[in-house]
Motif scaffolding. Structure first.
Motif, PDB file in Angstrom:
ATOM      1  N   ALA A   1     -23.755   2.642   7.930  1.00  0.00           N
ATOM      2  CA  ALA A   1     -22.703   1.695   6.274  1.00  0.00           C
ATOM      3  C   ALA A   1     -21.299   1.716   6.020  1.00  0.00           C
ATOM      4  O   ALA A   1     -20.412   1.065   5.944  1.00  0.00           O
ATOM      5  N   PRO A   2     -20.957   3.266   5.939  1.00  0.00           N
ATOM      6  CA  PRO A   2     -19.425   3.928   5.371  1.00  0.00           C
ATOM      7  C   PRO A   2     -18.607   2.884   6.251  1.00  0.00           C
ATOM      8  O   PRO A   2     -17.616   2.073   6.507  1.00  0.00           O
ATOM      9  N   GLY A   3     -19.186   2.982   7.870  1.00  0.00           N
ATOM     10  CA  GLY A   3     -18.105   2.370   9.098  1.00  0.00           C
ATOM     11  C   GLY A   3     -18.225   0.414   8.588  1.00  0.00           C
ATOM     12  O   GLY A   3     -17.165   0.103   9.579  1.00  0.00           O
ATOM     13  N   LEU A   4     -19.262   0.232   8.484  1.00  0.00           N
ATOM     14  CA  LEU A   4     -19.386  -1.636   8.786  1.00  0.00           C
ATOM     15  C   LEU A   4     -17.681  -2.158   7.776  1.00  0.00           C
ATOM     16  O   LEU A   4     -17.117  -2.742   8.219  1.00  0.00           O
ATOM     17  N   THR A   5     -17.310  -1.560   6.578  1.00  0.00           N
ATOM     18  CA  THR A   5     -16.573  -2.166   5.903  1.00  0.00           C
ATOM     19  C   THR A   5     -14.997  -1.032   6.649  1.00  0.00           C
ATOM     20  O   THR A   5     -14.091  -1.608   5.362  1.00  0.00           O
ATOM     21  N   LEU A   6     -15.353  -0.533   7.426  1.00  0.00           N
ATOM     22  CA  LEU A   6     -13.453   0.474   7.884  1.00  0.00           C
ATOM     23  C   LEU A   6     -13.067  -0.501   8.871  1.00  0.00           C
ATOM     24  O   LEU A   6     -12.071  -1.117   9.067  1.00  0.00           O
ATOM     25  N   ALA A   7     -13.956  -0.845   9.749  1.00  0.00           N
ATOM     26  CA  ALA A   7     -14.421  -1.517  11.457  1.00  0.00           C
ATOM     27  C   ALA A   7     -13.070  -2.631  10.798  1.00  0.00           C
ATOM     28  O   ALA A   7     -13.269  -3.352  10.463  1.00  0.00           O
ATOM     29  N   SER A   8     -12.364  -3.063  12.384  1.00  0.00           N
ATOM     30  CA  SER A   8     -12.043  -4.358  12.232  1.00  0.00           C
ATOM     31  C   SER A   8     -11.050  -4.661  10.524  1.00  0.00           C
ATOM     32  O   SER A   8     -11.037  -5.941  10.923  1.00  0.00           O
ATOM     33  N   GLY A   9     -10.930  -3.872   9.653  1.00  0.00           N
ATOM     34  CA  GLY A   9      -9.760  -4.156   8.986  1.00  0.00           C
ATOM     35  C   GLY A   9     -10.104  -3.278   7.811  1.00  0.00           C
ATOM     36  O   GLY A   9     -11.619  -4.265   7.944  1.00  0.00           O
ATOM     37  N   THR A  10      -9.974  -2.906   7.076  1.00  0.00           N
ATOM     38  CA  THR A  10     -10.725  -2.331   5.919  1.00  0.00           C
ATOM     39  C   THR A  10     -10.871  -3.552   4.121  1.00  0.00           C
ATOM     40  O   THR A  10     -10.285  -4.198   4.653  1.00  0.00           O
ATOM     41  N   SER A  11     -12.412  -3.419   4.142  1.00  0.00           N
ATOM     42  CA  SER A  11     -12.229  -4.517   3.140  1.00  0.00           C
ATOM     43  C   SER A  11     -11.622  -4.613   2.093  1.00  0.00           C
ATOM     44  O   SER A  11     -10.435  -5.342   1.365  1.00  0.00           O
ATOM     45  N   GLU A  12     -10.074  -3.196   1.758  1.00  0.00           N
ATOM     46  CA  GLU A  12      -8.873  -3.765   0.935  1.00  0.00           C
ATOM     47  C   GLU A  12      -8.272  -4.738   1.757  1.00  0.00           C
ATOM     48  O   GLU A  12      -7.470  -4.739   0.693  1.00  0.00           O
ATOM     49  N   VAL A  13      -7.853  -4.216   3.315  1.00  0.00           N
ATOM     50  CA  VAL A  13      -6.852  -5.296   3.744  1.00  0.00           C
ATOM     51  C   VAL A  13      -7.052  -6.314   3.616  1.00  0.00           C
ATOM     52  O   VAL A  13      -6.295  -7.497   3.373  1.00  0.00           O
ATOM     53  N   MET A  14      -8.654  -6.732   3.482  1.00  0.00           N
ATOM     54  CA  MET A  14      -9.004  -7.961   3.389  1.00  0.00           C
ATOM     55  C   MET A  14      -9.262  -8.085   2.501  1.00  0.00           C
ATOM     56  O   MET A  14      -8.560 -10.164   1.960  1.00  0.00           O
ATOM     57  N   LEU A  15      -9.250  -7.665   1.068  1.00  0.00           N
ATOM     58  CA  LEU A  15      -9.015  -8.335  -0.374  1.00  0.00           C
ATOM     59  C   LEU A  15      -7.501  -9.138  -0.127  1.00  0.00           C
ATOM     60  O   LEU A  15      -6.531  -9.579  -0.854  1.00  0.00           O
ATOM     61  N   SER A  16      -5.956  -7.331   0.219  1.00  0.00           N
ATOM     62  CA  SER A  16      -5.168  -8.261  -0.232  1.00  0.00           C
ATOM     63  C   SER A  16      -5.031  -9.373   0.354  1.00  0.00           C
ATOM     64  O   SER A  16      -3.255 -10.053   0.379  1.00  0.00           O
ATOM     65  N   LEU A  17      -5.376  -9.351   1.928  1.00  0.00           N
ATOM     66  CA  LEU A  17      -4.725 -10.535   2.590  1.00  0.00           C
ATOM     67  C   LEU A  17      -5.736 -11.953   2.636  1.00  0.00           C
ATOM     68  O   LEU A  17      -4.567 -13.262   2.097  1.00  0.00           O
ATOM     69  N   ILE A  18      -6.587 -12.170   1.323  1.00  0.00           N
ATOM     70  CA  ILE A  18      -7.379 -13.190   0.633  1.00  0.00           C
ATOM     71  C   ILE A  18      -6.293 -13.153  -0.083  1.00  0.00           C
ATOM     72  O   ILE A  18      -5.741 -14.551  -0.874  1.00  0.00           O
ATOM     73  N   ALA A  19      -5.857 -12.828  -1.259  1.00  0.00           N
ATOM     74  CA  ALA A  19      -5.250 -12.557  -2.275  1.00  0.00           C
ATOM     75  C   ALA A  19      -3.680 -12.806  -2.376  1.00  0.00           C
ATOM     76  O   ALA A  19      -2.809 -13.874  -2.498  1.00  0.00           O
ATOM     77  N   SER A  20      -2.583 -12.692  -1.160  1.00  0.00           N
ATOM     78  CA  SER A  20      -1.483 -12.800  -0.617  1.00  0.00           C
ATOM     79  C   SER A  20      -1.179 -14.547   0.047  1.00  0.00           C
ATOM     80  O   SER A  20      -0.771 -15.533  -0.609  1.00  0.00           O
ATOM     81  N   ALA A  21      -1.855 -14.566   1.400  1.00  0.00           N
ATOM     82  CA  ALA A  21      -2.230 -15.509   2.033  1.00  0.00           C
ATOM     83  C   ALA A  21      -2.691 -16.826   1.991  1.00  0.00           C
ATOM     84  O   ALA A  21      -2.567 -17.660   1.878  1.00  0.00           O
ATOM     85  N   GLY A  22      -3.516 -16.799   0.380  1.00  0.00           N
ATOM     86  CA  GLY A  22      -4.896 -17.366   0.518  1.00  0.00           C
ATOM     87  C   GLY A  22      -4.569 -17.702  -0.541  1.00  0.00           C
ATOM     88  O   GLY A  22      -4.529 -19.070  -0.943  1.00  0.00           O
ATOM     89  N   LEU A  23      -4.469 -17.131  -1.735  1.00  0.00           N
ATOM     90  CA  LEU A  23      -4.235 -17.315  -3.299  1.00  0.00           C
ATOM     91  C   LEU A  23      -2.835 -17.114  -3.899  1.00  0.00           C
ATOM     92  O   LEU A  23      -2.204 -17.734  -5.049  1.00  0.00           O
ATOM     93  N   GLY A  24      -2.014 -16.866  -2.771  1.00  0.00           N
ATOM     94  CA  GLY A  24      -0.644 -16.376  -4.020  1.00  0.00           C
ATOM     95  C   GLY A  24      -0.266 -15.415  -4.530  1.00  0.00           C
ATOM     96  O   GLY A  24       0.648 -16.117  -5.771  1.00  0.00           O
ATOM     97  N   LEU A  25      -1.227 -14.455  -4.647  1.00  0.00           N
ATOM     98  CA  LEU A  25      -0.854 -13.698  -6.109  1.00  0.00           C
ATOM     99  C   LEU A  25       0.189 -12.705  -6.161  1.00  0.00           C
ATOM    100  O   LEU A  25       0.427 -11.953  -6.522  1.00  0.00           O
ATOM    101  N   LEU A  26       0.147 -12.009  -4.155  1.00  0.00           N
ATOM    102  CA  LEU A  26       1.736 -10.902  -4.163  1.00  0.00           C
ATOM    103  C   LEU A  26       2.629 -11.238  -3.453  1.00  0.00           C
ATOM    104  O   LEU A  26       2.206 -11.428  -2.127  1.00  0.00           O
ATOM    105  N   GLY A  27       4.154 -11.669  -4.982  1.00  0.00           N
ATOM    106  CA  GLY A  27       4.750 -12.355  -3.421  1.00  0.00           C
ATOM    107  C   GLY A  27       5.566 -10.998  -2.964  1.00  0.00           C
ATOM    108  O   GLY A  27       5.862  -9.824  -3.633  1.00  0.00           O
TER     109      GLY A  27
END
Length: 385
Positions: free
Chosen positions: A359-385
């Motif tokens: 289970a722990p590796g599922l959210t680490l491989a191919s980009g961590t969950s934190e990286v995915m959330l950062s991507l969504i917030a910045s590129a998707g929602l424009g929240l991180l300028g």
């Protein structure tokens, strides 16, 4: 977006299901699941049987071993393999990631050299990206490709590489030019894993899937081994990571895990009168949502548009859902969930104990969950300028 399969696609799904339900395949899967703890399945006979029909890499052209179908048929195959418990990591790495990257970005010579063997179920690929100290921060790569005549000598150490002990080739990121721009000067090479100068060593963990350290000691590469352009490997990595993040395999794993939990609770009646009934309904909805996200991301790929944000959403949701089910399985099912598949008292094909460790590796491989959330917030929602 139409998520219904065409009659031809549904016929293909049923044909794959029929093959994977054959007794010989089920026996092969059972043997693979009961291998000793220090062993694991690599290339399987069922891969070759799928390849004989052109199905293993069905979306590749016929000259490379496929049938020229779309990524939809390939996703159907991936889902069915996971649903039927076929050990899928070698297949996913080789066909869905390494092979597809070469198919999209490689030269004709590279395609002819590597793809037919993979499509035949006779060769395997892996990925060499992560390094000690930097993890997945690829801008900080220390692996070096040092100039040597008309080519390079590769020196470095990669870690947490899955299935590299079985691999014939690897996609390896290395720095070819020093640059003030940390993502410039990286090149992706196709590394022959059986060549002198490549050493694979195990990194033992709790997972059933063995991680490896790969030491590169001066293996010589030429321009024929470069995937994409020299010094422009960041764009290759961008495409490669996008391919990894459609979420198809993770939503299928989440469904299989939840079905195992539901089967066990139905067998024991442990949910009746408990607080878990509502939770299971919630988890079922999350699995369905993950499937919709994954297939939407796949639809973008089918249209030739790899949407980073949508892939990030699919990867984040499907892996978080699979991880949640893996962790809740023992709580819902009780001590039965802790039986290993190698235990004589475990149900055939039992997977919750293994899933709990993975289970722990599922959210680490191919980009961590934190990286995915950062991507969504910045590129998707424009929240991180």
């Amino acid at each position: 977006m139409n998520l219904e399969l065409t009659p031809e696609q549904e016929s293909f799904r049923r044909a794959v299901c029929a093959l994977l339900c054959e007794e010989s395949v089920r026996e092969e899967v059972a043997r693979a699941r009961r291998l000793p703890a220090d062993q694991e399945p690599g290339l399987l006979e069922v891969y070759r049987r799928l390849a004989e029909r052109g199905w293993l890499a069905i979306n590749w052209p016929a000259e490379h071993g496929g049938l020229g179908s779309s990524v939809v048929e390939k996703a159907i195959l991936t889902e069915q393999m996971i649903v039927h418990g076929i050990p899928d990591v070698v297949h996913t790495l080789s066909v869905d990631i390494v092979g597809l990257a070469i198919q999209r970005l490689g030269t004709e010579a590279q395609k002819r050299r590597w793809l037919p063997r993979i499509a035949a179920g006779e060769g395997a690929g892996c990925v060499l990206l992560t390094e000690p100290e930097i993890g997945s921060d690829l801008g900080g790569l220390s692996t070096r490709a040092e100039p040597d005549g008309d080519g390079w000598r590769l020196h470095g150490r990669k870690v947490y590489s899955l299935k590299s002990q079985f691999a014939d080739l690897a996609l390896c990121a290395a720095r070819t030019t020093e640059s003030e721009v940390r993502f410039h000067g990286i090149t992706v090479f196709i590394v022959p894993m059986r060549a002198p100068g490549v050493r694979v060593e195990p990194l033992w963990s709790m997972s059933d899937e063995r991680f490896n350290q790969v030491v590169l000691s001066g293996i010589r590469l030429t321009a024929e081994d470069v995937l994409g352009e020299v010094d422009d490997g960041w764009q290759v990595l961008h495409d490669l990571l996008g391919i990894e993040r459609t979420g198809i395999e993770f939503e299928a794993k989440a469904r299989r895990l939840l079905d195992a939990v539901l089967d066990e609770t139905e067998r024991t009646g442990s949910v009746e009168g408990s607080e878990y009934g509502e939770l299971l309904v919630e988890l079922d909805a999350e699995v369905w949502a993950g499937q919709l996200l994954a297939w939407h991301a796949l639809g973008d790929m089918l249209d030739g548009d790899l949407d980073d944000v949508r892939c990030g959403m699919a990867k984040w949701h499907t892996t978080e859902t699979a991880k949640r089910i893996s962790e809740l399985g023992p709580e819902i099912c009780g001590l039965t969930a802790l039986l290993s598949a190698r235990d004589a008292e475990a149900a055939p094909g039992w997977l919750l104990e293994s899933a709990f460790r993975d289970a722990p590796g599922l959210t680490l491989a191919s980009g961590t969950s934190e990286v995915m959330l950062s991507l969504i917030a910045s590129a998707g929602l424009g929240l991180l300028g």
